[in-house]
Write a protein that holds these residues in place. Structure first.
Motif, PDB file in Angstrom:
ATOM      1  N   THR A  38     114.110 -78.798 -26.630  1.00  0.00           N
ATOM      2  CA  THR A  38     113.627 -78.106 -25.426  1.00  0.00           C
ATOM      3  C   THR A  38     112.735 -76.944 -25.826  1.00  0.00           C
ATOM      4  O   THR A  38     112.923 -76.352 -26.895  1.00  0.00           O
ATOM      5  N   GLN A  43     117.264 -75.275 -23.194  1.00  0.00           N
ATOM      6  CA  GLN A  43     118.163 -76.297 -22.623  1.00  0.00           C
ATOM      7  C   GLN A  43     118.371 -76.063 -21.123  1.00  0.00           C
ATOM      8  O   GLN A  43     119.504 -75.837 -20.672  1.00  0.00           O
ATOM      9  N   TRP A  45     118.438 -78.030 -18.696  1.00  0.00           N
ATOM     10  CA  TRP A  45     118.857 -79.197 -17.927  1.00  0.00           C
ATOM     11  C   TRP A  45     120.368 -79.293 -17.700  1.00  0.00           C
ATOM     12  O   TRP A  45     121.172 -78.687 -18.395  1.00  0.00           O
ATOM     13  N   GLU A  46     120.689 -80.093 -16.675  1.00  0.00           N
ATOM     14  CA  GLU A  46     122.075 -80.557 -16.457  1.00  0.00           C
ATOM     15  C   GLU A  46     121.988 -82.012 -16.021  1.00  0.00           C
ATOM     16  O   GLU A  46     121.006 -82.427 -15.390  1.00  0.00           O
ATOM     17  N   VAL A  79     118.640 -86.445 -14.188  1.00  0.00           N
ATOM     18  CA  VAL A  79     118.302 -85.323 -15.076  1.00  0.00           C
ATOM     19  C   VAL A  79     117.668 -84.209 -14.243  1.00  0.00           C
ATOM     20  O   VAL A  79     116.557 -84.354 -13.744  1.00  0.00           O
ATOM     21  N   ALA A  81     116.677 -79.942 -13.964  1.00  0.00           N
ATOM     22  CA  ALA A  81     116.444 -78.749 -14.792  1.00  0.00           C
ATOM     23  C   ALA A  81     116.263 -77.533 -13.891  1.00  0.00           C
ATOM     24  O   ALA A  81     115.708 -77.641 -12.792  1.00  0.00           O
ATOM     25  N   TRP A  89     110.090 -77.338 -17.906  1.00  0.00           N
ATOM     26  CA  TRP A  89     111.193 -78.220 -17.489  1.00  0.00           C
ATOM     27  C   TRP A  89     110.768 -79.688 -17.419  1.00  0.00           C
ATOM     28  O   TRP A  89     111.570 -80.574 -17.696  1.00  0.00           O
ATOM     29  N   ASP A  92     110.787 -80.889 -20.981  1.00  0.00           N
ATOM     30  CA  ASP A  92     112.172 -80.934 -21.469  1.00  0.00           C
ATOM     31  C   ASP A  92     112.920 -82.147 -20.903  1.00  0.00           C
ATOM     32  O   ASP A  92     113.644 -82.842 -21.613  1.00  0.00           O
ATOM     33  N   CYS A  93     112.748 -82.400 -19.607  1.00  0.00           N
ATOM     34  CA  CYS A  93     113.426 -83.550 -18.985  1.00  0.00           C
ATOM     35  C   CYS A  93     112.862 -84.869 -19.517  1.00  0.00           C
ATOM     36  O   CYS A  93     113.601 -85.836 -19.722  1.00  0.00           O
ATOM     37  N   TRP A 141     116.709 -76.148  -8.845  1.00  0.00           N
ATOM     38  CA  TRP A 141     116.911 -77.321  -9.705  1.00  0.00           C
ATOM     39  C   TRP A 141     115.900 -78.387  -9.330  1.00  0.00           C
ATOM     40  O   TRP A 141     115.808 -78.776  -8.177  1.00  0.00           O
ATOM     41  N   MET A 143     113.829 -82.159 -10.674  1.00  0.00           N
ATOM     42  CA  MET A 143     114.102 -83.332 -11.485  1.00  0.00           C
ATOM     43  C   MET A 143     112.845 -84.120 -11.773  1.00  0.00           C
ATOM     44  O   MET A 143     111.922 -84.151 -10.970  1.00  0.00           O
TER      45      MET A 143
END
Ligand code: FMN
Length: 171
Positions: A38, A43, A45-46, A79, A81, A89, A92-93, A141, A143
């Protein structure tokens, strides 16, 4: 299998058997997600692991084209973020989805990336917002996509290392 061979045999699999994905295989795919690089190591993300058939059906309707397979997959990993935490993000995703594709292939699990960002449902509503509503996730958030997973019910030919498009490489 060598990493390059896994990369060559990775294909988007959209047909799945009814078989449950063994827990250890799913865990490896999630480990791969958690190992993805990332920007600035933030990091952001969740990951939401969805097996509930009602939710999977709803997710398959969140986007007009190319999401129907979610209704038939065994497990979907959405995913998300925190877009306030990182301006990278999307990248990263995307790295996470790429890592999951490869680990799923190595584990013999069928996988397909389903894009939601910048897409619409059949009524013209924002697909990403639909997914947030279905899963009860709120802004900030964001995605990029959802990984559909299942034990494969179709086989696709691996890419050939002899047919790579080297003209795209400038050196
Ligand atoms: C950014 C991105 C978005 C994608 N979105 C979808 C999608 O919404 N639905 C789908 O069925 N496949 C989707 N795919 C899978 C592509 O269609 C697939 O990777 C491409 O056709 C090449 O096939 P292969 O994955 O078997 O090499 C997506 C792939 C990427 C990388």
């Amino acid at each position: 299998m060598e990493l390059l061979d896994i990369m060559a045999s990775r294909r988007s699999i959209r047909k799945y058997t009814d078989e449950e994905i063994p827990e250890e295989k799913l865990n490896k795919i999630l480990q791969a997600a958690l190992l993805a690089p990332t920007s600035r190591g933030k990091q952001p993300w969740e990951f939401y692991v969805i097996k509930d058939r009602v939710l999977l059906q709803k997710l398959s309707e969140a986007k007009h084209h190319g999401a129907a397979l979610l209704a038939d997959c065994n497990t979907a990993i959405a995913v998300f973020a925190d877009s306030d935490l990182s301006d990278a993000w999307i990248e990263d995703c995307s790295a996470v989805l790429g890592y999951m594709y490869l680990m799923a292939t190595e584990q013999g699990v069928g996988s397909c990336w389903v894009q939601m960002r910048m897409r619409k449902d059949a009524d013209g509503n924002d697909a990403e917002q639909n997914v947030r509503d279905i899963l009860g996730v709120e802004l900030p958030w964001r995605m990029v996509g959802i990984m559909a997973l299942g034990m494969p019910a179709e086989e696709k030919k691996a890419y050939s290392l002899e047919e790579l498009k080297w003209a795209k490489v400038h050196r």
